[in-house]
Design a protein around this motif. Structure first.
Motif, PDB file in Angstrom:
ATOM      1  N   ASP A  51     -29.906  -4.365  31.740  1.00  0.00           N
ATOM      2  CA  ASP A  51     -30.314  -2.975  31.521  1.00  0.00           C
ATOM      3  C   ASP A  51     -29.140  -2.008  31.582  1.00  0.00           C
ATOM      4  OD1 ASP A  51     -32.926  -3.760  31.235  1.00  0.00           O
ATOM      5  OD2 ASP A  51     -33.516  -3.203  33.270  1.00  0.00           O
ATOM      6  N   TYR A  52     -28.005  -2.483  32.084  1.00  0.00           N
ATOM      7  CA  TYR A  52     -26.843  -1.621  32.252  1.00  0.00           C
ATOM      8  C   TYR A  52     -25.702  -2.016  31.319  1.00  0.00           C
ATOM      9  CZ  TYR A  52     -29.776   0.012  35.874  1.00  0.00           C
ATOM     10  OH  TYR A  52     -30.870   0.531  36.522  1.00  0.00           O
ATOM     11  N   TYR A  53     -26.078  -2.569  30.184  1.00  0.00           N
ATOM     12  CA  TYR A  53     -25.127  -2.877  29.114  1.00  0.00           C
ATOM     13  C   TYR A  53     -24.996  -1.642  28.227  1.00  0.00           C
ATOM     14  CZ  TYR A  53     -23.224  -4.689  24.770  1.00  0.00           C
ATOM     15  OH  TYR A  53     -22.448  -4.889  23.660  1.00  0.00           O
ATOM     16  N   SER A  54     -23.771  -1.338  27.830  1.00  0.00           N
ATOM     17  CA  SER A  54     -23.528  -0.192  26.949  1.00  0.00           C
ATOM     18  C   SER A  54     -22.475  -0.532  25.918  1.00  0.00           C
ATOM     19  CB  SER A  54     -23.031   1.017  27.756  1.00  0.00           C
ATOM     20  OG  SER A  54     -24.016   1.486  28.627  1.00  0.00           O
ATOM     21  N   GLU A  55     -22.535   0.205  24.848  1.00  0.00           N
ATOM     22  CA  GLU A  55     -21.500   0.117  23.819  1.00  0.00           C
ATOM     23  C   GLU A  55     -21.106   1.536  23.455  1.00  0.00           C
ATOM     24  OE1 GLU A  55     -20.927  -1.770  19.386  1.00  0.00           O
ATOM     25  OE2 GLU A  55     -22.220  -2.809  20.810  1.00  0.00           O
ATOM     26  N   ASN A  56     -19.829   1.853  23.638  1.00  0.00           N
ATOM     27  CA  ASN A  56     -19.320   3.186  23.323  1.00  0.00           C
ATOM     28  C   ASN A  56     -19.186   3.365  21.817  1.00  0.00           C
ATOM     29  OD1 ASN A  56     -19.124   3.959  25.999  1.00  0.00           O
ATOM     30  ND2 ASN A  56     -16.970   3.392  26.178  1.00  0.00           N
ATOM     31  N   PRO A  57     -19.153   4.600  21.348  1.00  0.00           N
ATOM     32  CA  PRO A  57     -18.975   4.849  19.913  1.00  0.00           C
ATOM     33  C   PRO A  57     -17.718   4.189  19.332  1.00  0.00           C
ATOM     34  CG  PRO A  57     -19.632   6.865  21.013  1.00  0.00           C
ATOM     35  CD  PRO A  57     -19.378   5.848  22.091  1.00  0.00           C
ATOM     36  N   ASN A  58     -16.692   3.986  20.165  1.00  0.00           N
ATOM     37  CA  ASN A  58     -15.462   3.349  19.675  1.00  0.00           C
ATOM     38  C   ASN A  58     -15.564   1.830  19.612  1.00  0.00           C
ATOM     39  OD1 ASN A  58     -15.244   2.478  22.319  1.00  0.00           O
ATOM     40  ND2 ASN A  58     -13.267   3.435  22.697  1.00  0.00           N
ATOM     41  N   GLY A  59     -16.726   1.264  19.996  1.00  0.00           N
ATOM     42  CA  GLY A  59     -16.931  -0.176  19.944  1.00  0.00           C
ATOM     43  C   GLY A  59     -16.707  -0.906  21.258  1.00  0.00           C
ATOM     44  N   ASP A  60     -16.198  -0.233  22.293  1.00  0.00           N
ATOM     45  CA  ASP A  60     -16.016  -0.867  23.601  1.00  0.00           C
ATOM     46  C   ASP A  60     -17.374  -1.244  24.177  1.00  0.00           C
ATOM     47  OD1 ASP A  60     -13.311  -0.449  23.396  1.00  0.00           O
ATOM     48  OD2 ASP A  60     -13.224   1.119  24.937  1.00  0.00           O
ATOM     49  N   LYS A  61     -17.486  -2.493  24.627  1.00  0.00           N
ATOM     50  CA  LYS A  61     -18.726  -2.997  25.219  1.00  0.00           C
ATOM     51  C   LYS A  61     -18.498  -3.233  26.711  1.00  0.00           C
ATOM     52  CE  LYS A  61     -19.599  -5.446  20.916  1.00  0.00           C
ATOM     53  NZ  LYS A  61     -18.323  -5.163  20.282  1.00  0.00           N
ATOM     54  N   PHE A  62     -19.538  -2.944  27.527  1.00  0.00           N
ATOM     55  CA  PHE A  62     -19.385  -3.175  28.964  1.00  0.00           C
ATOM     56  C   PHE A  62     -20.737  -3.268  29.665  1.00  0.00           C
ATOM     57  CE2 PHE A  62     -19.374   1.379  28.306  1.00  0.00           C
ATOM     58  CZ  PHE A  62     -20.150   1.876  29.343  1.00  0.00           C
ATOM     59  N   TYR A  63     -20.697  -3.953  30.789  1.00  0.00           N
ATOM     60  CA  TYR A  63     -21.812  -4.030  31.720  1.00  0.00           C
ATOM     61  C   TYR A  63     -21.410  -3.242  32.959  1.00  0.00           C
ATOM     62  CZ  TYR A  63     -23.874  -7.785  28.961  1.00  0.00           C
ATOM     63  OH  TYR A  63     -24.431  -8.524  27.955  1.00  0.00           O
ATOM     64  N   SER A  64     -22.208  -2.282  33.348  1.00  0.00           N
ATOM     65  CA  SER A  64     -21.925  -1.484  34.545  1.00  0.00           C
ATOM     66  C   SER A  64     -22.514  -2.150  35.775  1.00  0.00           C
ATOM     67  CB  SER A  64     -22.556  -0.094  34.433  1.00  0.00           C
ATOM     68  OG  SER A  64     -22.007   0.606  33.369  1.00  0.00           O
ATOM     69  N   VAL A  65     -21.776  -2.101  36.859  1.00  0.00           N
ATOM     70  CA  VAL A  65     -22.267  -2.441  38.187  1.00  0.00           C
ATOM     71  C   VAL A  65     -22.033  -1.174  39.003  1.00  0.00           C
ATOM     72  CG1 VAL A  65     -22.024  -3.918  40.209  1.00  0.00           C
ATOM     73  CG2 VAL A  65     -21.630  -4.860  37.917  1.00  0.00           C
ATOM     74  N   THR A  66     -23.108  -0.483  39.360  1.00  0.00           N
ATOM     75  CA  THR A  66     -22.983   0.835  39.968  1.00  0.00           C
ATOM     76  C   THR A  66     -23.599   0.861  41.353  1.00  0.00           C
ATOM     77  OG1 THR A  66     -23.118   1.844  37.773  1.00  0.00           O
ATOM     78  CG2 THR A  66     -23.449   3.305  39.670  1.00  0.00           C
ATOM     79  N   ALA A  67     -22.774   1.196  42.346  1.00  0.00           N
ATOM     80  CA  ALA A  67     -23.255   1.435  43.705  1.00  0.00           C
ATOM     81  C   ALA A  67     -23.662   2.897  43.800  1.00  0.00           C
ATOM     82  CB  ALA A  67     -22.166   1.122  44.718  1.00  0.00           C
TER      83      ALA A  67
END
Length: 146
Positions: free
Chosen positions: A84-100
């Motif tokens: 649920d915390y996967y994102s893709e930025n407009p520039n194409g960078d993909k990432f999974y967030s781990v947020t405390a």
């Protein structure tokens, strides 16, 4: 250079796991401090971890940078991660967030928005939050109040 930017030099746009922290900061009226990063778009103060930091260190550093506030005691509310915390930025960078997500009622200093990342900082009552809160931040806030 920020750690994740160094990693991007090696992995390009491939997915990264990016740990970070945000803080629910409450004043004496139990109002929540929100950060307007883009016009009409609100979130919580916080950001990404740097090498050698704990998540609590990250929360304190980012809040100081973005708000000018020094935090007292922090209480860990939850850690959010997964698909649920996967994102893709407009520039194409993909990432999974781990947020405390931390909360505090203890802070010192004067609210001073960082001109590079912050349009405004304002306290809101939890019953009257602005519409423009990003989805993940809204979840962090709602989980604390439900």
């Amino acid at each position: 250079m920020e750690y994740y930017k160094q990693l991007r030099q090696y992995v390009g746009h491939d997915p990264l796991i990016l740990p970070g922290a945000v803080v629910l900061i409450f004043n004496d009226k139990k109002e929540l401090l929100l950060q307007e990063r883009e016009r009409g778009v609100f979130g919580l103060p916080g950001g990404l971890m740097e090498l050698g930091e704990s998540l609590e260190d990250t929360a304190r550093r980012e809040v100081l940078e973005e708000t000018g506030l020094r935090l007292g005691r922090l209480t860990l509310c939850n850690v959010y991660s997964g698909p649920d915390y996967y994102s893709e930025n407009p520039n194409g960078d993909k990432f999974y967030s781990v947020t405390a997500v931390y909360k505090t009622y203890e802070y010192t200093g004067n609210i001073t928005p960082d001109e590079n990342e912050t349009i405004s900082l304002q306290f809101f009552s939890p019953e009257h939050l602005p519409d423009g809160i990003l989805t993940s931040y809204r979840k962090f806030i709602e989980d604390e109040f439900l």
